[in-house]
Design a protein around this motif. Sequence first.
Motif, PDB file in Angstrom:
ATOM      1  N   ALA A  47       0.826  -1.215   0.000  1.00  0.00           N
ATOM      2  CA  ALA A  47       0.000   0.000   0.000  1.00  0.00           C
ATOM      3  C   ALA A  47       0.857   1.261   0.000  1.00  0.00           C
ATOM      4  N   GLN A  48       1.950   1.245   0.763  1.00  0.00           N
ATOM      5  CA  GLN A  48       2.850   2.396   0.789  1.00  0.00           C
ATOM      6  C   GLN A  48       3.543   2.576  -0.563  1.00  0.00           C
ATOM      7  N   ALA A  49       3.919   1.462  -1.199  1.00  0.00           N
ATOM      8  CA  ALA A  49       4.545   1.539  -2.528  1.00  0.00           C
ATOM      9  C   ALA A  49       3.569   2.135  -3.537  1.00  0.00           C
ATOM     10  N   PHE A  50       2.308   1.721  -3.472  1.00  0.00           N
ATOM     11  CA  PHE A  50       1.301   2.267  -4.379  1.00  0.00           C
ATOM     12  C   PHE A  50       1.127   3.767  -4.153  1.00  0.00           C
ATOM     13  N   SER A  51       0.997   4.167  -2.899  1.00  0.00           N
ATOM     14  CA  SER A  51       0.815   5.594  -2.585  1.00  0.00           C
ATOM     15  C   SER A  51       2.005   6.417  -3.060  1.00  0.00           C
ATOM     16  N   ALA A  52       3.214   5.926  -2.803  1.00  0.00           N
ATOM     17  CA  ALA A  52       4.416   6.666  -3.208  1.00  0.00           C
ATOM     18  C   ALA A  52       4.529   6.742  -4.728  1.00  0.00           C
ATOM     19  N   THR A  53       4.136   5.678  -5.409  1.00  0.00           N
ATOM     20  CA  THR A  53       4.161   5.686  -6.877  1.00  0.00           C
ATOM     21  C   THR A  53       3.168   6.711  -7.412  1.00  0.00           C
ATOM     22  N   GLN A  54       1.961   6.711  -6.853  1.00  0.00           N
ATOM     23  CA  GLN A  54       0.934   7.652  -7.292  1.00  0.00           C
ATOM     24  C   GLN A  54       1.335   9.091  -7.021  1.00  0.00           C
ATOM     25  N   ALA A  55       2.081   9.323  -5.946  1.00  0.00           N
ATOM     26  CA  ALA A  55       2.529  10.678  -5.599  1.00  0.00           C
ATOM     27  C   ALA A  55       3.760  11.103  -6.400  1.00  0.00           C
ATOM     28  N   GLY A  56       4.312  10.163  -7.190  1.00  0.00           N
ATOM     29  CA  GLY A  56       5.508  10.483  -7.971  1.00  0.00           C
ATOM     30  C   GLY A  56       6.783  10.466  -7.142  1.00  0.00           C
ATOM     31  N   ALA A  57       6.718   9.866  -5.942  1.00  0.00           N
ATOM     32  CA  ALA A  57       7.874   9.859  -5.048  1.00  0.00           C
ATOM     33  C   ALA A  57       8.852   8.729  -5.348  1.00  0.00           C
ATOM     34  N   LEU A  58       8.412   7.728  -6.097  1.00  0.00           N
ATOM     35  CA  LEU A  58       9.320   6.648  -6.474  1.00  0.00           C
ATOM     36  C   LEU A  58       8.835   5.969  -7.734  1.00  0.00           C
ATOM     37  N   THR A  59       9.728   5.195  -8.323  1.00  0.00           N
ATOM     38  CA  THR A  59       9.419   4.394  -9.506  1.00  0.00           C
ATOM     39  C   THR A  59       9.260   2.960  -9.043  1.00  0.00           C
ATOM     40  N   LEU A  60       8.131   2.345  -9.381  1.00  0.00           N
ATOM     41  CA  LEU A  60       7.870   0.957  -9.012  1.00  0.00           C
ATOM     42  C   LEU A  60       8.214   0.067 -10.205  1.00  0.00           C
ATOM     43  N   VAL A  61       9.047  -0.961  -9.959  1.00  0.00           N
ATOM     44  CA  VAL A  61       9.470  -1.871 -11.016  1.00  0.00           C
ATOM     45  C   VAL A  61       9.092  -3.295 -10.639  1.00  0.00           C
ATOM     46  N   ASP A  62       8.285  -3.911 -11.493  1.00  0.00           N
ATOM     47  CA  ASP A  62       7.896  -5.309 -11.326  1.00  0.00           C
ATOM     48  C   ASP A  62       8.952  -6.150 -12.037  1.00  0.00           C
ATOM     49  N   ILE A  63       9.700  -6.944 -11.266  1.00  0.00           N
ATOM     50  CA  ILE A  63      10.840  -7.686 -11.820  1.00  0.00           C
ATOM     51  C   ILE A  63      10.499  -9.137 -12.139  1.00  0.00           C
ATOM     52  N   ARG A  64       9.215  -9.495 -12.088  1.00  0.00           N
ATOM     53  CA  ARG A  64       8.804 -10.874 -12.370  1.00  0.00           C
ATOM     54  C   ARG A  64       8.935 -11.181 -13.862  1.00  0.00           C
ATOM     55  N   THR A  65       8.471 -12.342 -14.249  1.00  0.00           N
ATOM     56  CA  THR A  65       8.565 -12.784 -15.641  1.00  0.00           C
ATOM     57  C   THR A  65       7.302 -12.406 -16.415  1.00  0.00           C
ATOM     58  N   PRO A  66       7.389 -12.336 -17.739  1.00  0.00           N
ATOM     59  CA  PRO A  66       6.181 -12.068 -18.538  1.00  0.00           C
ATOM     60  C   PRO A  66       5.049 -13.062 -18.262  1.00  0.00           C
ATOM     61  N   LYS A  67       5.374 -14.310 -18.014  1.00  0.00           N
ATOM     62  CA  LYS A  67       4.337 -15.308 -17.699  1.00  0.00           C
ATOM     63  C   LYS A  67       3.586 -14.906 -16.428  1.00  0.00           C
ATOM     64  N   GLU A  68       4.311 -14.419 -15.418  1.00  0.00           N
ATOM     65  CA  GLU A  68       3.684 -13.976 -14.179  1.00  0.00           C
ATOM     66  C   GLU A  68       2.861 -12.714 -14.407  1.00  0.00           C
TER      67      GLU A  68
END
Length: 158
Positions: A47-68
């Motif tokens: 939830a904190q990662a989502f809020s910070a991403t929406q506020a432009g405070a950080l970049t969220l990177v999903d490092i999983r595989t395309p299948k995931e």
Amino acid sequence: MNTRGDDGTGWSRRRVLVLGLATVVAGAGYALWQRPNSAEQPKLGAAQAFSATQAGALTLVDIRTPKEWRATGVPLDSHQIDMRRADFEPQLLAALGGDKHAPVALICARGVRSARQARLLADMGFSNVVDVAEGMLGSAEGPGWIARKLPVARWPAE
């Protein structure tokens, strides 16, 4: 008369001791490699990662595989960079505008890969990396992005 120093099977006590010790050391090394060192790795809840991403405070990177990504969707407004890619670092730098000091949060399925990758990036000079330790599917750190009903986007985007 036994002159080989063994019990007749070809296995001396020294050989058994050395083999046993090597197995213990290898097992301990594997266990340490598999287990993220949570004491030194900054963490952020989903939830904190989502809020910070929406506020432009950080970049969220999903490092999983395309299948995931296809199976569950991806966090809204995240960048998808498979950590197994040979060009992971340049792709991450591009997502961060070329700044190794920009705040970035990594998310995977359950927080194991993201913690390990965050440590590797810190060793490579990235100074502001945090781990979304509960991941997409949940872990001991929390229920995860999906169970928290945080927004996901389809992948690939249509």
